[in-house]
Design an enzyme around this catalytic site. Structure first.
Site, PDB file in Angstrom:
ATOM      1  N   LYS A   1      -4.243  17.516   2.360  1.00  0.00           N
ATOM      2  CA  LYS A   1      -3.665  16.470   3.170  1.00  0.00           C
ATOM      3  C   LYS A   1      -3.844  15.131   2.471  1.00  0.00           C
ATOM      4  O   LYS A   1      -4.780  15.020   1.690  1.00  0.00           O
ATOM      5  CB  LYS A   1      -4.302  16.422   4.539  1.00  0.00           C
TER       6      LYS A   1
ATOM      7  N   ASP B   1      -4.705  10.788   9.917  1.00  0.00           N
ATOM      8  CA  ASP B   1      -5.782  11.108   8.978  1.00  0.00           C
ATOM      9  C   ASP B   1      -6.706  12.195   9.514  1.00  0.00           C
ATOM     10  O   ASP B   1      -7.191  13.033   8.754  1.00  0.00           O
ATOM     11  CB  ASP B   1      -6.591   9.826   8.697  1.00  0.00           C
TER      12      ASP B   1
ATOM     13  N   LYS C   1     -13.660   5.587  13.116  1.00  0.00           N
ATOM     14  CA  LYS C   1     -14.508   5.081  12.027  1.00  0.00           C
ATOM     15  C   LYS C   1     -15.445   4.037  12.610  1.00  0.00           C
ATOM     16  O   LYS C   1     -15.147   3.431  13.643  1.00  0.00           O
ATOM     17  CB  LYS C   1     -13.637   4.398  10.966  1.00  0.00           C
TER      18      LYS C   1
ATOM     19  N   GLU D   1     -17.416   8.861  12.987  1.00  0.00           N
ATOM     20  CA  GLU D   1     -17.898   8.533  11.646  1.00  0.00           C
ATOM     21  C   GLU D   1     -18.512   7.141  11.668  1.00  0.00           C
ATOM     22  O   GLU D   1     -18.092   6.291  12.460  1.00  0.00           O
ATOM     23  CB  GLU D   1     -16.744   8.517  10.656  1.00  0.00           C
TER      24      GLU D   1
ATOM     25  N   LYS E   1     -16.085  24.316   6.130  1.00  0.00           N
ATOM     26  CA  LYS E   1     -17.466  24.074   6.561  1.00  0.00           C
ATOM     27  C   LYS E   1     -18.004  25.347   7.206  1.00  0.00           C
ATOM     28  O   LYS E   1     -17.347  25.918   8.084  1.00  0.00           O
ATOM     29  CB  LYS E   1     -17.518  22.915   7.574  1.00  0.00           C
TER      30      LYS E   1
ATOM     31  N   HIS F   1     -10.409  20.562   4.683  1.00  0.00           N
ATOM     32  CA  HIS F   1     -11.785  20.876   4.281  1.00  0.00           C
ATOM     33  C   HIS F   1     -12.691  21.205   5.474  1.00  0.00           C
ATOM     34  O   HIS F   1     -13.734  21.826   5.301  1.00  0.00           O
ATOM     35  CB  HIS F   1     -12.384  19.779   3.393  1.00  0.00           C
TER      36      HIS F   1
ATOM     37  N   HIS G   1      -7.820  17.872  11.084  1.00  0.00           N
ATOM     38  CA  HIS G   1      -9.156  18.379  11.428  1.00  0.00           C
ATOM     39  C   HIS G   1      -9.334  18.647  12.936  1.00  0.00           C
ATOM     40  O   HIS G   1      -9.810  19.709  13.333  1.00  0.00           O
ATOM     41  CB  HIS G   1     -10.235  17.393  10.978  1.00  0.00           C
TER      42      HIS G   1
ATOM     43  N   ARG H   1      -4.766  10.796 -17.672  1.00  0.00           N
ATOM     44  CA  ARG H   1      -3.525  10.248 -18.225  1.00  0.00           C
ATOM     45  C   ARG H   1      -3.774   9.646 -19.610  1.00  0.00           C
ATOM     46  O   ARG H   1      -2.940   9.722 -20.488  1.00  0.00           O
ATOM     47  CB  ARG H   1      -2.976   9.191 -17.270  1.00  0.00           C
TER      48      ARG H   1
HETATM   49  C1  BG6 Z   1     -10.955  13.173   5.472  1.00  0.00           C
HETATM   50  C2  BG6 Z   1     -10.417  11.840   5.945  1.00  0.00           C
HETATM   51  O1  BG6 Z   1      -9.985  14.165   5.605  1.00  0.00           O
HETATM   52  O2  BG6 Z   1     -12.085  13.524   6.258  1.00  0.00           O
HETATM   53  C3  BG6 Z   1     -11.492  10.780   5.876  1.00  0.00           C
HETATM   54  O3  BG6 Z   1      -9.316  11.473   5.133  1.00  0.00           O
HETATM   55  C4  BG6 Z   1     -12.740  11.223   6.622  1.00  0.00           C
HETATM   56  O4  BG6 Z   1     -11.002   9.545   6.397  1.00  0.00           O
HETATM   57  C5  BG6 Z   1     -13.160  12.604   6.175  1.00  0.00           C
HETATM   58  O5  BG6 Z   1     -13.757  10.276   6.365  1.00  0.00           O
HETATM   59  C6  BG6 Z   1     -14.293  13.131   7.061  1.00  0.00           C
HETATM   60  O6  BG6 Z   1     -14.800  14.300   6.505  1.00  0.00           O
HETATM   61  P1  BG6 Z   1     -16.311  14.754   6.742  1.00  0.00           P
HETATM   62  O7  BG6 Z   1     -16.408  16.073   6.087  1.00  0.00           O
HETATM   63  O8  BG6 Z   1     -17.165  13.686   6.108  1.00  0.00           O
HETATM   64  O9  BG6 Z   1     -16.510  14.796   8.227  1.00  0.00           O
END
Ligand code: BG6
Length: 486
Positions: A145, A232, A336, A213, A179, A175, A237, A45
């Site tokens: 997302k 989330d 988490k 996580e 993987k 994502h 996922h 920006r």
């Molecule tokens: C993201 C979430 O989509 O995926 C995060 O927003 C999360 O909160 C992350 O930590 C986990 O991804 P990975 O690849 O580290 O398992």
């Protein structure tokens, strides 16, 4: 290798761009996957940020690449591809014309507009791309997302994008699908007669899908508190993993065929509404504790708030109402600040139909297939065998262990690199179609709605544990237990 392309990174100085996208493009360039002439145009920006972009990107790479990946010589080569651009996404002023000049100079090559910005600005960004005539036949838009907070907002966002780009040019990222380990799930299922013939309610007792996580809020407090673990992680996922595990074999691996099978699974998910939400879901929130050697704050302290009803953990008992999976529970879990970082799928087989050995031979433990997706990839099959060092007939569990990370010594998967190159090559098999997003929200929305209506408060769990006790109770009610990663 894909032909040279331009990638415009809206939100070029944001967290996603600096942590994931710039490192992914660096890796792609390092391994020779970017054709000569590719250009990366991070959008900033402010002029000062654009002027300092090379320093910013270099620091980001030094911080976020894995040990040994950064080198000055590779950086010098990569930095030649970076051309920062100044513009305000919401204001279609002369700065956009400069972007048009840069892009136009390369005629009809592929343009990727990566919207690494909050969804609230997807609409204005697409409008301005349109207004300035930047959307060519060869243009693709990549979005990520969270695509909204529920079915309605997600549909609105998708609608805005769709007024400027046809569905075939919209690449929605999850994502996890990028993987390599996740793609291997399909390879495992559909290239081995061994598994595919033992993949239904006849032989499988239940399935567990867990993504645990160890990290906490990672500086995303505002976003996370408004989102929570269900939106989330589960909406995208976990449901994607569930689809890959539960779907029927597509006729061939085209984007269209895979999508059709995934949608069937999402649509067959038994709705959780009203009271069934209370009986089949658990929400948790972490309090201070020890993760590994580290003492960490609780969610509220990290958030710096006196109270919050947001879940940082969720466990769900789900059912897929179709012929293959009738009566087989799928237990989903994510959180988490848990004891271990791990993404794992456990396929628990049923007991043998008739016991032939006497009680003295010991317990006959049912077979278990454990597919670990991260941090390392492994596939483990737990079988029963004879104890070899005993003259009497005694049974014991043995493990058939395949550690794929050992097979691929220098295996360095990067989901974003893979997905960016796929978008450039127009390969949409690993992206999410609008209908999939809608089907996933249709299952998630009533759960959120019920939690909200009943003012359901998350159960507390200690950071560094496997979640609240009620998560264990959820499985104990069915005479089962979680297989926590070791
Ligand atoms: C993201 C979430 O989509 O995926 C995060 O927003 C999360 O909160 C992350 O930590 C986990 O991804 P990975 O690849 O580290 O398992």
């Amino acid at each position: 290798m894909v032909n040279p392309f331009d990638v415009v990174l809206f939100g070029g100085r944001g967290d996603l761009a600096l942590r994931k996208l710039i490192p992914a493009l660096y890796r792609a360039n390092m391994e020779g996957s970017l054709a000569e002439g590719c250009r990366i145009l991070p959008v900033c920006r402010r002029r000062e940020d654009a002027d300092l972009y090379l320093e910013t990107a270099q620091t980001a790479l030094q911080t976020h690449l894995r040990a040994g990946e950064y080198s000055d010589s590779v950086w010098r080569e990569f930095s030649q591809l970076l051309h920062s651009v100044v513009l305000d996404i919401a204001v279609p002023d002369a700065h956009w014309d400069q972007l048009a000049d840069i892009l136009g100079a390369e005629g009809d090559r592929v343009r990727i507009f990566y919207l690494a910005v909050p969804p609230a600005v997807f609409g204005p960004c697409c409008e301005n791309l349109s207004l300035k005539g930047l959307i060519s036949e060869q243009s693709r838009v990549v979005v990520e997302k969270p695509l909204g907070y529920n079915a309605q907002t997600s549909d609105e966002i998708n609608g805005k994008i769709a007024s400027h780009f046809p569905e075939a040019h919209i690449f929605r990222i999850d994502h996890y699908l990028g993987k390599e380990t996740v793609q291997n799930l399909l390879a495992l299922r559909f290239s081995n007669v061994l598994f595919e013939h033992l993949w239904d309610a006849q032989t499988i007792d239940h399935i567990q899908i867990s993504i645990s996580e160890t990290v906490g809020l990672e500086g995303r407090a505002g976003f996370y508190d408004a989102t929570g673990a269900l939106r989330d992680m589960v909406q995208n996922h976990l449901l994607q993993l569930l689809c890959l595990i539960a779907m029927e074999s597509p006729n061939s691996m085209t984007a269209k065929n895979i999508r059709a099978e995934k949608i069937k699974v999402l649509e067959a998910l038994r709705p959780l509404v009203g009271e069934t939400v209370d009986n089949n879901t658990v929400r948790g929130q972490y309090v201070a504790g020890g993760v590994g050697e580290e003492l960490v704050l609780g969610y509220l302290e990290e958030l710096q708030a006196a109270s919050s009803g947001t879940e940082t953990f969720v466990a769900i008992r789900a059912h897929i109402d179709n012929w293959r999976w009738a009566g087989v529970p799928f237990y989903l879990r994510t959180g988490k600040r848990m004891e271990k970082r791990c993404a794992e799928i456990v396929i628990q087989y049923k007991k043998v139909s008739h016991r032939v050995y006497p009680q003295s031979a010991g317990e006959v433990i049912p077979n278990r297939l454990v597919i670990r997706l991260q941090p390392e990839e492994s596939i483990k099959l737990v079988l029963m065998a004879k104890k070899m060092d005993s003259l009497s007939m005694e049974l014991q569990p043995v493990e058939l262990n395949l550690t794929l990370s050992d097979t691929y010594d220098s295996f360095r998967s990067d989901a974003y690199k893979r997905l960016m190159l796929d978008a450039a090559a127009n390969n949409s098999a690993l992206f999410i179609h609008r209908e999939e997003v809608a089907a996933a929200w249709a299952w998630i929305d009533p759960i959120v709605e019920h939690w909200r209506e009943t003012q359901n408060q998350p159960q507390l769990y200690r950071a560094g544990s496997w979640g609240p006790d009620s998560s264990d109770v959820l499985l104990e009610q069915d005479g089962r237990h979680w297989f926590n990663a070791k």
